[in-house]
Each structure stands twice: as structure tokens, then as C-alpha cells.
Design a protein around this motif. Sequence first.
Motif, mmCIF file in Angstrom:
data_model
loop_
_atom_site.group_PDB
_atom_site.id
_atom_site.type_symbol
_atom_site.label_atom_id
_atom_site.label_comp_id
_atom_site.label_asym_id
_atom_site.label_seq_id
_atom_site.Cartn_x
_atom_site.Cartn_y
_atom_site.Cartn_z
ATOM 1 N N LEU A 91 3.274 9.829 -9.857
ATOM 2 C CA LEU A 91 2.481 10.065 -11.065
ATOM 3 C C LEU A 91 1.767 11.408 -11.015
ATOM 4 N N ILE A 92 1.277 11.770 -9.852
ATOM 5 C CA ILE A 92 0.595 13.062 -9.707
ATOM 6 C C ILE A 92 1.570 14.204 -9.962
ATOM 7 N N TYR A 115 0.839 -1.206 0.000
ATOM 8 C CA TYR A 115 0.000 0.000 0.000
ATOM 9 C C TYR A 115 0.873 1.255 0.000
ATOM 10 N N ASN A 116 1.906 1.265 0.841
ATOM 11 C CA ASN A 116 2.798 2.422 0.897
ATOM 12 C C ASN A 116 3.522 2.621 -0.434
ATOM 13 N N ALA A 117 3.954 1.519 -1.063
ATOM 14 C CA ALA A 117 4.617 1.618 -2.365
ATOM 15 C C ALA A 117 3.650 2.151 -3.423
ATOM 16 N N ALA A 118 2.394 1.701 -3.386
ATOM 17 C CA ALA A 118 1.389 2.184 -4.339
ATOM 18 C C ALA A 118 1.133 3.672 -4.126
ATOM 19 N N ASN A 119 1.078 4.097 -2.877
ATOM 20 C CA ASN A 119 0.885 5.527 -2.588
ATOM 21 C C ASN A 119 2.067 6.345 -3.101
#
Length: 131
Positions: free
Chosen positions: A83-84, A73-77
Motif C-alpha cells: 500500500l505504501i 503479522y508478516n502478511a500484514a506488513n
Amino acid sequence: MTENTFNKPASGSPGSEKPRSRNGLIYGILIAALAGTWIYMLYDKNKSSEIQTQQTAQIDSISSSRDALQQEYNAANARLDDLISQNTRMDSLVKTKDKEIADMKSRINSILTNKNATQSQLAEARRLIEN
């Protein structure tokens, strides 16, 4: 009168051992029941220890799965934040390019609407269109 001693058992005779035999039987049953209770308690305690060990292993497994999921989850965030920020940079770049294109269009339009445009101005318009 004389006492009748025929109905009374003698102190060493086999008839006097009946109450002792009953007491021994009762004591034996009580000791067996007590021993059975202890054995059951030890068995139950051992079974409870096994169950506790299994549950501890299960909790450890769930905890490690939870930690792995938290890391994902932390890696995805982190990827999302990257990306943002890339999107923001690209959006800024697109806006800059859109402004440059709008400026070119307006310059070309002003040259083409000018009826007294010189050859150099027309060449500039041609060069802006080719870009």
C-alpha cells in the motif's frame, strides 16, 4: 546351693518367642512403610509425567498459535508495504497531473489576458478548458 530353674523359661518354651514376635512386628511395620514410600514415589512420578505431558501439549499449542500470529503479522506488513508503494506511485502521479493542470491554467490565463489573442489561440484556450 542349687539354682532355681523355675523362673527361667526353657529354651523351647512359648515365653522365649516374645522378643522375636516384637522384632517381626517392627520389621513388618518397616517393610510396610518402605513399600508405602515406594508406591507413593511411583504415584508421584506418574503424576509428574502427566503434568509434564500436559504442559508440553500446552507449550506446543501456544507455539503454533504464536507461529500463526507471526505469519499474519508478516502478511500484514507485506500488505502495508504494498500500500505504501502504491501510495507513493499515486502521489507521484497526482503531482505530475497537478503540474500539468497548473501549466494548462497558466496557458489559459496567458491567452485570456492577451488582448490581441487570435481566434486560434482562443480555440486552444477553449480546448484546454474542455480537457
